[in-house]
Design an enzyme around this catalytic site. Structure first.
Site, PDB file in Angstrom:
ATOM      1  N   ASP A  79      19.996 117.811 -54.243  1.00 14.57           N
ATOM      2  CA  ASP A  79      20.310 116.829 -53.461  1.00 14.57           C
ATOM      3  C   ASP A  79      21.058 115.590 -53.881  1.00 14.57           C
ATOM      4  OD1 ASP A  79      18.978 115.642 -50.670  1.00 14.57           O
ATOM      5  OD2 ASP A  79      18.839 114.069 -52.203  1.00 14.57           O
ATOM      6  N   TYR A  84      24.328 107.182 -54.423  1.00 18.51           N
ATOM      7  CA  TYR A  84      23.776 107.354 -55.561  1.00 18.51           C
ATOM      8  C   TYR A  84      24.672 107.178 -56.654  1.00 18.51           C
ATOM      9  CZ  TYR A  84      20.123 109.707 -52.908  1.00 18.51           C
ATOM     10  OH  TYR A  84      19.060 109.942 -51.969  1.00 18.51           O
ATOM     11  N   LYS A 113      24.898 112.879 -48.295  1.00 15.37           N
ATOM     12  CA  LYS A 113      24.547 111.864 -47.306  1.00 15.37           C
ATOM     13  C   LYS A 113      25.748 110.987 -46.980  1.00 15.37           C
ATOM     14  CE  LYS A 113      20.130 112.475 -49.331  1.00 15.37           C
ATOM     15  NZ  LYS A 113      19.991 112.484 -50.426  1.00 15.37           N
ATOM     16  N   HIS A 146      22.496 109.396 -43.542  1.00 14.01           N
ATOM     17  CA  HIS A 146      21.309 108.688 -44.582  1.00 14.01           C
ATOM     18  C   HIS A 146      20.272 108.011 -43.919  1.00 14.01           C
ATOM     19  CE1 HIS A 146      21.218 108.101 -49.316  1.00 14.01           C
ATOM     20  NE2 HIS A 146      20.124 108.150 -48.626  1.00 14.01           N
TER      21      HIS A 146
HETATM   22  P1  NDP Z   1      10.176 111.398 -56.961  1.00 13.16           P
HETATM   23  O1  NDP Z   1       9.109 111.342 -56.023  1.00 13.16           O
HETATM   24  O2  NDP Z   1      10.987 112.764 -56.853  1.00 13.16           O
HETATM   25  O3  NDP Z   1       9.839 110.946 -58.557  1.00 13.16           O
HETATM   26  C1  NDP Z   1      10.780 110.709 -59.452  1.00 13.16           C
HETATM   27  C2  NDP Z   1      10.221 110.040 -60.389  1.00 13.16           C
HETATM   28  O4  NDP Z   1       8.799 110.620 -61.072  1.00 13.16           O
HETATM   29  C3  NDP Z   1      10.834 109.557 -61.773  1.00 13.16           C
HETATM   30  O5  NDP Z   1      10.627 108.494 -62.164  1.00 13.16           O
HETATM   31  C4  NDP Z   1      10.838 110.950 -62.521  1.00 13.16           C
HETATM   32  O6  NDP Z   1      10.980 110.560 -64.180  1.00 13.16           O
HETATM   33  C5  NDP Z   1       9.348 111.004 -62.511  1.00 13.16           C
HETATM   34  N1  NDP Z   1       9.000 112.471 -62.521  1.00 13.16           N
HETATM   35  C6  NDP Z   1       9.577 113.621 -62.368  1.00 13.16           C
HETATM   36  N2  NDP Z   1       8.811 114.877 -62.322  1.00 13.16           N
HETATM   37  C7  NDP Z   1       7.716 114.328 -62.765  1.00 13.16           C
HETATM   38  C8  NDP Z   1       6.375 114.964 -63.424  1.00 13.16           C
HETATM   39  N3  NDP Z   1       6.297 116.527 -63.354  1.00 13.16           N
HETATM   40  N4  NDP Z   1       5.385 114.463 -63.899  1.00 13.16           N
HETATM   41  C9  NDP Z   1       5.373 112.982 -63.604  1.00 13.16           C
HETATM   42  N5  NDP Z   1       6.581 112.268 -63.528  1.00 13.16           N
HETATM   43  C10 NDP Z   1       7.622 112.664 -62.922  1.00 13.16           C
HETATM   44  O7  NDP Z   1      11.269 110.359 -56.397  1.00 13.16           O
HETATM   45  P2  NDP Z   1      12.572 110.002 -55.517  1.00 13.16           P
HETATM   46  O8  NDP Z   1      12.671 108.840 -54.991  1.00 13.16           O
HETATM   47  O9  NDP Z   1      13.634 110.387 -56.557  1.00 13.16           O
HETATM   48  O10 NDP Z   1      12.697 111.111 -54.611  1.00 13.16           O
HETATM   49  C11 NDP Z   1      13.168 112.535 -54.965  1.00 13.16           C
HETATM   50  C12 NDP Z   1      14.727 112.806 -54.505  1.00 13.16           C
HETATM   51  O11 NDP Z   1      14.658 112.645 -52.952  1.00 13.16           O
HETATM   52  C13 NDP Z   1      15.691 111.458 -54.839  1.00 13.16           C
HETATM   53  O12 NDP Z   1      16.052 111.851 -56.188  1.00 13.16           O
HETATM   54  C14 NDP Z   1      16.780 111.839 -53.804  1.00 13.16           C
HETATM   55  O13 NDP Z   1      17.649 113.025 -53.939  1.00 13.16           O
HETATM   56  C15 NDP Z   1      15.926 112.364 -52.464  1.00 13.16           C
HETATM   57  N6  NDP Z   1      15.722 111.043 -51.711  1.00 13.16           N
HETATM   58  C16 NDP Z   1      16.347 110.777 -50.571  1.00 13.16           C
HETATM   59  C17 NDP Z   1      15.953 109.544 -49.777  1.00 13.16           C
HETATM   60  C18 NDP Z   1      16.748 109.552 -48.538  1.00 13.16           C
HETATM   61  O14 NDP Z   1      16.811 108.223 -48.173  1.00 13.16           O
HETATM   62  N7  NDP Z   1      17.111 110.399 -47.917  1.00 13.16           N
HETATM   63  C19 NDP Z   1      15.130 108.398 -50.365  1.00 13.16           C
HETATM   64  C20 NDP Z   1      14.732 108.766 -51.691  1.00 13.16           C
HETATM   65  C21 NDP Z   1      14.845 109.953 -52.443  1.00 13.16           C
HETATM   66  P3  NDP Z   1      12.130 111.151 -64.987  1.00 13.16           P
HETATM   67  O15 NDP Z   1      13.332 111.162 -64.329  1.00 13.16           O
HETATM   68  O16 NDP Z   1      12.068 110.305 -66.133  1.00 13.16           O
HETATM   69  O17 NDP Z   1      11.300 112.382 -65.328  1.00 13.16           O
END
Ligand code: NDP
Length: 345
Positions: A79, A84, A113, A146
């Site tokens: 995604d 980004y 997006k 988006h």
């Molecule tokens: P998530 O809910 O996926 O959380 C990501 C965070 O959790 C990071 O800090 C990561 O740290 C940590 N993490 C990942 N795996 C684990 C695990 N197994 N245990 C504990 N912590 C973990 O957040 P996002 O907001 O990034 O959402 C995911 C994706 O969705 C985005 O990256 C994007 O692609 C999409 N998105 C789309 C949006 C939209 O407007 N359409 C808005 C928000 C998100 P680390 O990287 O250090 O592992």
């Protein structure tokens, strides 16, 4: 139904053994295959793999490695988004993977997006071509509007979403994009698009996790044959502004989530990703850590028992972590957060 998971049986084998051992030089990276990755059939006729990886907030120097790790680990869904600001590095990572020869472009489902500033008909194709150039691709599997806002002043969104949607439809006609959809749209705003769409949105991507189930929208989309992708499935714990402002709890640290994780011998993150799958959506957790990237995909050959699933599906605390506050403008079409989401919870 367009929103059925294509799983042949309840049990899905997890990742295989590495498949690089025979005949390789010994220096090539390890690849794993995921047998029978569940997919959902989209109204466009294409299929979306149920687990993907997000790339928001993945920094330069991190995101490319994360994408390569994910594709080598067996992910087939990435995604992305123009905003980004990391698509060129993701594109470089794709090139490396295609060249390694174990995963073909056609095997990966890639989303991007359209940013808010590019909603005008004449900008949509330009923005899409820029993303294609940055990602070094000939086509996108999925392109989403988006947000339902452009940042204009006045009572209506300008240019109107209808104009933007028609330009999105043209991208499908031209073969630049296979499926099109919406992100951060309420039921009301999605319904408006359905009223004039020549090509129906295949996907709506929104925030969903046990602290924001978004059930009203999920139910609506199911009825209309629109697939839902759950973003921020771990509650976006690195979106610190929200958590600091509101002193909001993390779903990753929820007692019930942790209890289910302990019971099943899984991490809280895995339980949340598995919950999303059982809730009927695809899911795109983000990580840049190789161990977590692999762990987040290891959610296919076990289940949350029904009783625990029900518990996690009825947590009292419900709140959007990404509330769309940036869309609110005193003189714009959305004067409050309520306007952004049409009061839907
Ligand atoms: P998530 O809910 O996926 O959380 C990501 C965070 O959790 C990071 O800090 C990561 O740290 C940590 N993490 C990942 N795996 C684990 C695990 N197994 N245990 C504990 N912590 C973990 O957040 P996002 O907001 O990034 O959402 C995911 C994706 O969705 C985005 O990256 C994007 O692609 C999409 N998105 C789309 C949006 C939209 O407007 N359409 C808005 C928000 C998100 P680390 O990287 O250090 O592992």
């Amino acid at each position: 139904a367009t929103d059925k998971l294509n799983t042949s049986s309840g049990a899905i084998p997890a990742t295989d053994k590495p498949n690089t051992s025979s005949g390789d030089q010994g220096t090539s990276p390890e690849y794993h295959t995921v047998k029978n990755m569940p997919t959902a059939k989209l109204s466009s006729g294409h299929e979306i793999p149920i687990v993907g990886m997000g790339t928001w907030k993945s920094k330069p120097g991190e995101v490319g490695e994360a994408v390569k790790t994910a594709l080598r680990a067996g992910y087939r869904h990435i995604d992305c988004a123009y905003i980004y600001k990391n698509e060129p590095e993701v594109g470089e990572a794709f090139q490396t993977i295609w060249k390694e020869g174990k995963v073909k472009r056609e095997e990966v489902f890639i989303t991007s997006k359209l940013w808010n500033s590019e909603h005008a008909a004449e900008n949509v194709a330009k923005a899409c071509r820029q993303t294609l150039k940055d990602l070094q691709l000939d086509y996108l599997d999925n392109y989403l509007i988006h947000w339902p806002q452009t940042g204009n002043e006045g009572p209506e969104v300008q240019p109107p979403i209808q104009e933007t949607w028609q330009a999105m439809e043209k991208l499908v006609d031209e073969g630049l994009v296979r499926s099109i959809g919406l992100s951060n749209f309420s039921v009301k705003k999605t319904e408006a698009v359905l009223s004039y769409a020549r090509i129906q949105p295949s996907i709506v991507q929104v925030e969903i996790h046990p602290y924001f189930r978004n059930d009203y929208l999920v139910k609506f989309c199911k009825e209309k044959g629109i697939h839902v992708t759950a973003y921020s499935p771990l509650g976006s714990p690195d979106s610190s502004a929200m958590y600091k402002r509101e002193n909001v709890p993390w779903v990753l640290q929820d007692k019930e989530v942790q209890a289910v994780a302990d019971k099943l011998g899984k991490s809280a993150g895995q339980v949340l990703i598995r919950w999303a799958i059982q809730h009927g959506t695809s899911v795109i957790p983000k990580s840049i850590k190789p161990e977590r990237i692999r762990q987040n995909l290891d959610v296919l050959d076990w289940e949350i028992p029904q009783e625990d699933f029900q518990k996690l599906s009825s947590l009292q605390f419900q709140m959007r972590m990404l509330d769309g506050a940036e869309c609110v403008k005193e003189n714009g079409p959305y004067k409050s957060i309520n306007d952004v989401w049409d009061g839907e919870v």
